[in-house]
Design a protein around this motif. Structure first.
Motif, PDB file in Angstrom:
ATOM      1  N   UNK A   1       0.831  -1.184   0.000  1.00 49.27           N
ATOM      2  CA  UNK A   1       0.000   0.000   0.000  1.00 49.27           C
ATOM      3  C   UNK A   1       0.868   1.238   0.000  1.00 49.27           C
ATOM      4  N   UNK A   2       0.593   2.135  -0.885  1.00 46.46           N
ATOM      5  CA  UNK A   2       1.292   3.423  -0.975  1.00 46.46           C
ATOM      6  C   UNK A   2       0.215   4.498  -0.945  1.00 46.46           C
ATOM      7  N   UNK A   3       0.196   5.286   0.110  1.00 47.97           N
ATOM      8  CA  UNK A   3      -0.932   6.188   0.304  1.00 47.97           C
ATOM      9  C   UNK A   3      -0.548   7.643   0.466  1.00 47.97           C
ATOM     10  N   UNK A   4      -1.571   8.489   0.387  1.00 50.18           N
ATOM     11  CA  UNK A   4      -1.413   9.932   0.543  1.00 50.18           C
ATOM     12  C   UNK A   4      -2.613  10.461   1.311  1.00 50.18           C
ATOM     13  N   UNK A   5      -2.337  11.175   2.414  1.00 58.25           N
ATOM     14  CA  UNK A   5      -3.410  11.850   3.139  1.00 58.25           C
ATOM     15  C   UNK A   5      -3.757  13.159   2.441  1.00 58.25           C
ATOM     16  N   UNK A   6      -5.061  13.395   2.263  1.00 60.37           N
ATOM     17  CA  UNK A   6      -5.549  14.641   1.660  1.00 60.37           C
ATOM     18  C   UNK A   6      -6.440  15.313   2.693  1.00 60.37           C
ATOM     19  N   UNK A   7      -5.907  16.342   3.366  1.00 65.95           N
ATOM     20  CA  UNK A   7      -6.671  16.948   4.455  1.00 65.95           C
ATOM     21  C   UNK A   7      -7.585  18.049   3.942  1.00 65.95           C
ATOM     22  N   UNK A   8      -8.455  18.507   4.838  1.00 64.61           N
ATOM     23  CA  UNK A   8      -9.509  19.442   4.461  1.00 64.61           C
ATOM     24  C   UNK A   8      -9.175  20.883   4.813  1.00 64.61           C
ATOM     25  N   UNK A   9      -7.926  21.171   5.189  1.00 64.61           N
ATOM     26  CA  UNK A   9      -7.581  22.506   5.665  1.00 64.61           C
ATOM     27  C   UNK A   9      -6.835  23.345   4.633  1.00 64.61           C
ATOM     28  N   UNK A  10      -6.655  22.810   3.461  1.00 63.14           N
ATOM     29  CA  UNK A  10      -5.994  23.551   2.395  1.00 63.14           C
ATOM     30  C   UNK A  10      -6.552  23.107   1.058  1.00 63.14           C
ATOM     31  N   UNK A  11      -5.918  23.476  -0.035  1.00 63.12           N
ATOM     32  CA  UNK A  11      -6.428  23.090  -1.351  1.00 63.12           C
ATOM     33  C   UNK A  11      -6.374  21.581  -1.546  1.00 63.12           C
ATOM     34  N   UNK A  12      -7.317  21.098  -2.341  1.00 62.61           N
ATOM     35  CA  UNK A  12      -7.368  19.679  -2.663  1.00 62.61           C
ATOM     36  C   UNK A  12      -8.776  19.130  -2.712  1.00 62.61           C
ATOM     37  N   UNK A  13      -9.668  19.668  -1.855  1.00 63.36           N
ATOM     38  CA  UNK A  13     -11.017  19.113  -1.757  1.00 63.36           C
ATOM     39  C   UNK A  13     -12.121  20.167  -1.819  1.00 63.36           C
ATOM     40  N   UNK A  14     -11.772  21.411  -2.088  1.00 58.72           N
ATOM     41  CA  UNK A  14     -12.765  22.469  -1.907  1.00 58.72           C
ATOM     42  C   UNK A  14     -13.551  22.828  -3.157  1.00 58.72           C
ATOM     43  N   UNK A  15     -13.063  22.414  -4.318  1.00 60.05           N
ATOM     44  CA  UNK A  15     -13.778  22.636  -5.573  1.00 60.05           C
ATOM     45  C   UNK A  15     -13.626  21.407  -6.447  1.00 60.05           C
ATOM     46  N   UNK A  16     -14.481  21.302  -7.457  1.00 57.78           N
ATOM     47  CA  UNK A  16     -14.371  20.191  -8.401  1.00 57.78           C
ATOM     48  C   UNK A  16     -13.014  20.208  -9.095  1.00 57.78           C
ATOM     49  N   UNK A  17     -12.561  21.386  -9.446  1.00 57.27           N
ATOM     50  CA  UNK A  17     -11.272  21.502 -10.132  1.00 57.27           C
ATOM     51  C   UNK A  17     -10.131  21.048  -9.223  1.00 57.27           C
ATOM     52  N   UNK A  18     -10.201  21.409  -7.938  1.00 58.67           N
ATOM     53  CA  UNK A  18      -9.152  20.989  -7.004  1.00 58.67           C
ATOM     54  C   UNK A  18      -9.114  19.472  -6.862  1.00 58.67           C
ATOM     55  N   UNK A  19     -10.277  18.838  -6.770  1.00 57.90           N
ATOM     56  CA  UNK A  19     -10.304  17.385  -6.624  1.00 57.90           C
ATOM     57  C   UNK A  19      -9.719  16.719  -7.859  1.00 57.90           C
ATOM     58  N   UNK A  20     -10.077  17.205  -9.034  1.00 55.64           N
ATOM     59  CA  UNK A  20      -9.539  16.627 -10.269  1.00 55.64           C
ATOM     60  C   UNK A  20      -8.023  16.788 -10.323  1.00 55.64           C
ATOM     61  N   UNK A  21      -7.528  17.961  -9.933  1.00 51.93           N
ATOM     62  CA  UNK A  21      -6.080  18.191  -9.923  1.00 51.93           C
ATOM     63  C   UNK A  21      -5.398  17.301  -8.890  1.00 51.93           C
ATOM     64  N   UNK A  22      -6.021  17.169  -7.722  1.00 51.58           N
ATOM     65  CA  UNK A  22      -5.449  16.330  -6.673  1.00 51.58           C
ATOM     66  C   UNK A  22      -5.309  14.881  -7.123  1.00 51.58           C
ATOM     67  N   UNK A  23      -6.332  14.355  -7.762  1.00 52.29           N
ATOM     68  CA  UNK A  23      -6.271  12.973  -8.241  1.00 52.29           C
ATOM     69  C   UNK A  23      -5.194  12.822  -9.306  1.00 52.29           C
TER      70      UNK A  23
END
Length: 469
Positions: A1-23
């Motif tokens: 398993x190789x994982x990455x934590x994506x927290x809710x306190x910065x960019x990554x999950x706040x818009x559709x564009x951010x989620x697409x970029x994060x993935x």
């Protein structure tokens, strides 16, 4: 398993564009699993949990971050695990504004209806944070339902419990309802002092009972969902050669988190110790390796199965080279790896010297170098080791908690446990087959399935036996 934590306190999950970029960036990094923060502080970056939506002016309207992260992650071959802060529910510097938030309905001004963990003097803040008390049955019910809703309403590959403990400092759990329950179940007199071993052990069991019930409820909804916990590794590691060493460690004595027991009893499928150490700073490099070795030494469950283990490292504290070295040592020991975090992959990003994208690229270059952990992209396809269980509830008594429950198979006692404050009990490492449950003078036989959770009917307690022994 190789994982990455994506927290809710910065960019990554706040818009559709951010989620697409994060993935996209996660795929480029080479990880195969995303730990996406869903439950943040008694609220959710999702729209179907029963919790209020996270208060954040940057959160796109009519947008469900968890749903989009799952859909886009799965489309790229990633597993997506919903990360939940369990007992940590508030921050006074950034409060949730919903009138339905738990701090409004059961917060510090709710009198007898408050669910907050408190010190002996009644105060409840740890810095700016507020925490729920696992020893209050109604609070435990709330936390169980909140986490289970993520599996019930989203196609997540599992859940990860974070802040599943008491706050730092040890002197917590002094809500009058908690103290009264402790006295009723144990016969203790007066208000226990913070260092009382029996008081600490009782509170520690409340945390373990919360983990147990969440696990059973999650598995009853979806047996193949991964049950994970981000566990504490404060200070130096216990000595492997000393079986009692963990009971003197800070995770056990300070925050009352007994994660080796969670692994042994199959309450978590995947242990992810937050081994946040800095190589080259005092003894921290040795602590990092020591905790890895200790966690690996307690991977064997009660049923003999070896539980998966992935090491969580603090990318934000270390240079990319050190992050790669820590990941390499973890993977070289046969363990998985998870980096914290997408938002803060290097100290340079924290200091404003790099953008998140630049930090991820520098870490990725180090992790993807020849011979390093992410040099060859891998899929993580294993099933969780706990696919079945048995659970039930004791009713009809003023003191449902702390009752000894026995599981018998083939005329042999195979497991024992305790009921929680609402009377719930359960087991996750039993062999499939006919099982007899004995509690408070009652007996009931049922069959543990090959997959899934057998839920026994409520058992009416007869107060003919001591609660504990």
């Amino acid at each position: 398993m190789r994982g990455l934590w994506v927290d809710a306190f910065g960019p990554g999950l706040k818009t559709r564009a951010q989620v697409a970029q994060m993935v996209d960036e996660a795929v480029k990094l080479g990880v195969n699993t995303l730990f996406v923060q869903a439950i943040r502080r008694g609220d959710c970056l999702c729209m179907k949990s029963g919790l209020p939506l996270a208060t954040d002016p940057d959160l796109e309207k009519n947008f469900d971050p968890l749903a989009i992260a799952v859909r886009l992650g799965h489309a790229r071959g990633l597993r997506v695990i919903a990360w939940a802060s369990v007992t940590g529910v508030a921050n006074t510097a950034a409060p949730n504004t919903s009138p339905l938030h738990v701090m409004r309905t059961h917060g510090p001004d709710s009198g007898k209806n408050s669910w907050l963990a408190r010190r002996p003097d009644g105060t409840w803040q740890e810095g700016s944070d507020g925490w729920l008390d696992a020893g209050i049955p109604e609070a435990a019910d709330f936390m169980v339902n909140s986490v289970t809703s993520l599996v019930r309403n989203y196609d997540v590959d599992g859940v990860q419990l974070d802040r599943i403990r008491y706050p730092d400092g040890g002197a917590w759990g002094y809500d009058p309802k908690t103290v009264a329950r402790y006295a009723a179940e144990t016969g203790a007199k007066g208000t226990p002092i913070p260092g009382d071993p029996a008081w600490q052990a009782w509170k520690r069991e409340q945390v373990t009972a919360l983990v147990r019930r969440i696990a059973l409820e999650v598995k009853s909804v979806r047996p193949t969902a991964w049950m994970s916990a981000a566990t504490i590794t404060y200070g130096p590691a216990p000595r492997i050669t000393d079986p009692s060493a963990f009971r003197r460690s800070r995770p056990y004595t300070d925050v009352l988190q007994d994660w080796p027991t969670w692994v042994r009893e199959g309450l978590i499928d995947l242990n992810v110790p937050m081994n946040y150490k800095r190589d080259g700073v005092a003894d921290q490099g040795a602590w990092f390796d020591g905790w890895n070795s200790y966690a690996a030494s307690v991977r064997t469950r009660a049923d003999g199965v070896l539980a998966p283990l992935a090491v969580g490292t603090a990318m934000y504290l270390n240079s990319p080279a050190v992050t790669a070295a820590q990941a390499s040592r973890s993977v070289g020991a046969g363990l998985g790896w998870v980096g914290y975090s997408y938002r803060s992959p290097t100290p340079g990003v924290i200091a404003g010297q790099q953008t998140t994208a630049q930090g991820l690229e520098s870490v990725g270059t180090a992790l993807r170098a020849k011979g390093e952990p992410l040099a060859a992209p891998l899929r993580w396809t294993a099933e969780p080791p706990s696919l079945r269980g048995l659970m039930g509830r004791v009713v009809g008594t003023a003191q449902p908690g702390g009752r000894v429950v026995e599981a018998w198979q083939g005329g042999k006692l195979v497991a024992t446990g305790l009921t929680d404050g609402s009377g719930y009990y359960g087991f996750l490492t039993l062999p499939a087959g006919k099982t007899e449950v004995r509690v408070s003078g009652q007996r009931w036989s049922d069959t543990v399935p090959a997959r899934g959770v057998a839920r026994l009917p409520d058992l009416l307690a007869r107060d003919v036996a001591p609660l504990r022994r």
